[in-house]
Motif scaffolding. Structure first.
Motif, short mmCIF file in Angstrom:
data_model
loop_
_atom_site.label_atom_id
_atom_site.label_comp_id
_atom_site.label_asym_id
_atom_site.label_seq_id
_atom_site.Cartn_x
_atom_site.Cartn_y
_atom_site.Cartn_z
N THR A 27 0.83 -1.21 0.00
CA THR A 27 0.00 0.00 0.00
C THR A 27 0.86 1.26 0.00
OG1 THR A 27 -0.12 0.06 2.41
CG2 THR A 27 -1.90 -1.10 1.26
N ARG A 64 0.45 5.86 0.63
CA ARG A 64 -0.39 6.94 1.18
C ARG A 64 -0.62 7.98 0.09
NH1 ARG A 64 -3.55 6.50 5.51
NH2 ARG A 64 -2.59 7.57 7.28
N TYR A 65 -1.87 8.13 -0.27
CA TYR A 65 -2.26 9.06 -1.32
C TYR A 65 -2.57 10.41 -0.68
CZ TYR A 65 -4.92 10.90 -5.33
OH TYR A 65 -5.37 11.67 -6.37
N ALA A 110 -15.75 9.69 0.49
CA ALA A 110 -14.97 8.56 -0.04
C ALA A 110 -13.83 9.11 -0.87
CB ALA A 110 -15.86 7.65 -0.87
N GLY A 147 -10.47 5.37 -5.27
CA GLY A 147 -10.59 3.93 -5.14
C GLY A 147 -11.52 3.50 -4.02
N THR A 193 -11.61 4.53 -0.98
CA THR A 193 -10.93 4.45 0.32
C THR A 193 -11.52 5.47 1.30
OG1 THR A 193 -9.33 6.06 -0.50
CG2 THR A 193 -8.74 3.74 -0.68
N SER A 194 -11.21 5.28 2.58
CA SER A 194 -11.61 6.30 3.55
C SER A 194 -10.49 7.34 3.63
CB SER A 194 -11.86 5.67 4.92
OG SER A 194 -10.70 5.02 5.37
N SER A 241 -5.20 8.99 2.09
CA SER A 241 -5.87 7.69 2.06
C SER A 241 -4.81 6.61 1.90
CB SER A 241 -6.82 7.57 0.86
OG SER A 241 -8.00 8.28 1.06
N THR A 242 -5.13 5.41 2.34
CA THR A 242 -4.27 4.28 2.05
C THR A 242 -4.76 3.62 0.77
OG1 THR A 242 -3.78 3.89 4.37
CG2 THR A 242 -3.46 2.04 2.88
N VAL A 243 -3.89 3.58 -0.22
CA VAL A 243 -4.30 2.99 -1.50
C VAL A 243 -3.46 1.74 -1.80
CG1 VAL A 243 -5.15 5.12 -2.55
CG2 VAL A 243 -2.73 4.54 -2.76
N SER A 244 -4.06 0.81 -2.50
CA SER A 244 -3.36 -0.40 -2.90
C SER A 244 -2.46 -0.11 -4.09
CB SER A 244 -4.37 -1.48 -3.27
OG SER A 244 -3.71 -2.50 -4.01
N THR A 298 -11.32 8.74 -10.60
CA THR A 298 -10.26 9.11 -9.67
C THR A 298 -10.16 10.63 -9.53
OG1 THR A 298 -9.13 7.11 -10.37
CG2 THR A 298 -7.84 8.69 -9.11
#
Lengths: 262, 132
Positions: free
Chosen positions: A4, A6-7, A24, A27, A29-30, A44-47, A69
């Motif tokens: 992951t 951090r966005y 939201a 993707g 995410t929270s 946000s935490t993104v994959s 996005t």
């Protein structure tokens, strides 16, 4: 377990963590807040399956992914901007982890603080002028096709071409006058704003606004002046009935976050 | 407000926040504006530039992009529009019409100088049409 990152969406000041609860992020995410030296980063935490370098290369080519996005990024930025001065970051700024985010905030600290001070109490407004599609002049073939030129007369083709040329000339003149109007409107509104910029005209396919966009302007306006700004737009629209005038805002100051706006 | 446009329905609105109404507004801002911080994920610069070029071309001039062979959006259902086909069709009709007219005036006056003079003119006019 996928890796992951951090966005980062934006940097603001002292945003309560609860403020991001019901939005939201990219993707789906929270969105969380990361406070540091009086600044708050929205992250946000993104994959990395989706936002890693290779996947991004593919995803960026997909208009639907890009739109989803971009809109999610924008939604988070706007949420932050509602709570106070917000510096939007370029879309797709992704760090390895929180430590890396804080390092970037340290590196950029002075610039970020200056940018936030510059846009405090100000928002961006968009003003667009659109010349409606010219349904009569742009389609000479279909209108003349209904009434064929008199046969037996010499130069039927030439007459047809002359008419076409005249129509094109008329259209050029109306475009010239539209360009002058655009400049006048732009200048007049600039006097009511902290700063103004002319952006590239948008294509109807992306904007959904049919016709020719003759002005795509962005203004940085003091919140205290936003009423007089929109009133001025209304007045200008009234004196140019031939053109469609659109005003949108208030938005986060995307177009004025870099450099000195004045 | 004074605008004569119907406000496009805002997708993805999760609250009463003011939403940029169109995709062009969103893209030109999130891709092109905003503070640049070097992240750890490096999006291939060439790709980003290409993307930016595509978006810019799309925002600036769709037909120009198509001329340059950048027509990826044509196959994209979201952006696909019949407009480009319509222009091509209109061009064809226009060419046919000009040929007809030239044919009829040629028949009327016989093979003469006047008709030959028109040929380059009609060719350039139909090209102008394509650009416009």
């Amino acid at each position: 377990m996928a890796e992951t990152g951090r966005y980062l969406y934006a940097v603001t000041r002292d945003l309560r963590p609860q403020a991001t609860a019901d939005v939201a992020g990219v993707g789906g995410t929270s969105v969380e807040t990361l406070a540091h030296r009086g600044l708050t980063a929205l992250v946000s935490t993104v994959s990395l399956d989706e936002f890693g370098e290779e996947p991004l290369r593919r995803n960026l080519e997909e208009m639907a992914w890009l739109e989803r996005t971009a809109r999610a990024h924008d939604e988070v930025v706007r949420l932050a901007a509602e709570h106070g001065a917000t510096a939007p970051l370029r879309m797709l700024t992704i760090c390895r982890d929180d430590r890396a985010v804080l390092d970037r905030l340290d590196e950029m600290y002075d610039d970020l603080v200056a940018a936030l001070a510059r846009i405090e109490g100000r928002h961006e407004w968009s003003v667009k002028l659109v010349l409606p599609p010219t349904s009569t002049t742009s389609k000479p073939p279909s209108s003349t096709a209904a009434t064929p030129p008199p046969a037996g007369r010499a130069g039927g083709g030439a007459a047809y071409l002359r008419a076409k040329k005249a129509a094109a000339q008329l259209q050029r003149e109306s475009q010239d006058s539209a360009a002058r109007t655009a400049q006048e409107v732009y200048d007049e509104l600039s006097s009511l704003a902290v700063a103004g910029r002319r952006l590239r005209p948008q294509d109807p396919r992306l904007s959904g606004l049919p016709g020719t966009m003759t002005l795509n302007a962005a203004y940085l306006v003091d919140d205290a002046c936003s009423d007089s700004f929109t009133s001025a737009v209304t007045r200008l629209a009234g004196s140019h009935p031939e053109i469609q005038v659109r005003v949108d805002g208030p938005w986060p100051p995307y177009s004025f976050i870099e450099g000195d706006p004045s | 407000m004074s605008e004569s446009f119907a406000r496009a329905p805002a997708p993805n609105t999760q609250s009463g926040r003011v939403q940029p109404a169109n995709l062009a507004d969103v893209l030109e801002r999130v891709l092109d504006k905003g503070i640049v911080i070097a992240g750890d994920i490096r999006v291939n610069l060439l790709d980003i530039e290409l993307l930016t070029i595509k978006i810019r071309l799309l925002v600036a001039s769709v037909d120009k992009a198509a001329e340059m062979g950048i027509d990826w959006w044509r196959t994209d259902p979201m952006l696909n529009s019949r407009a480009a086909d319509d222009v091509a069709k209109e061009n064809q009709q226009l060419r046919r019409r000009i040929e007809e007219l030239e044919g009829s005036s040629a028949r009327a006056v016989g093979p003469g100088d006047e008709v030959q003079d028109e040929e380059p003119q009609s060719a350039s006019t139909s090209k102008e049409r394509e650009r416009g």
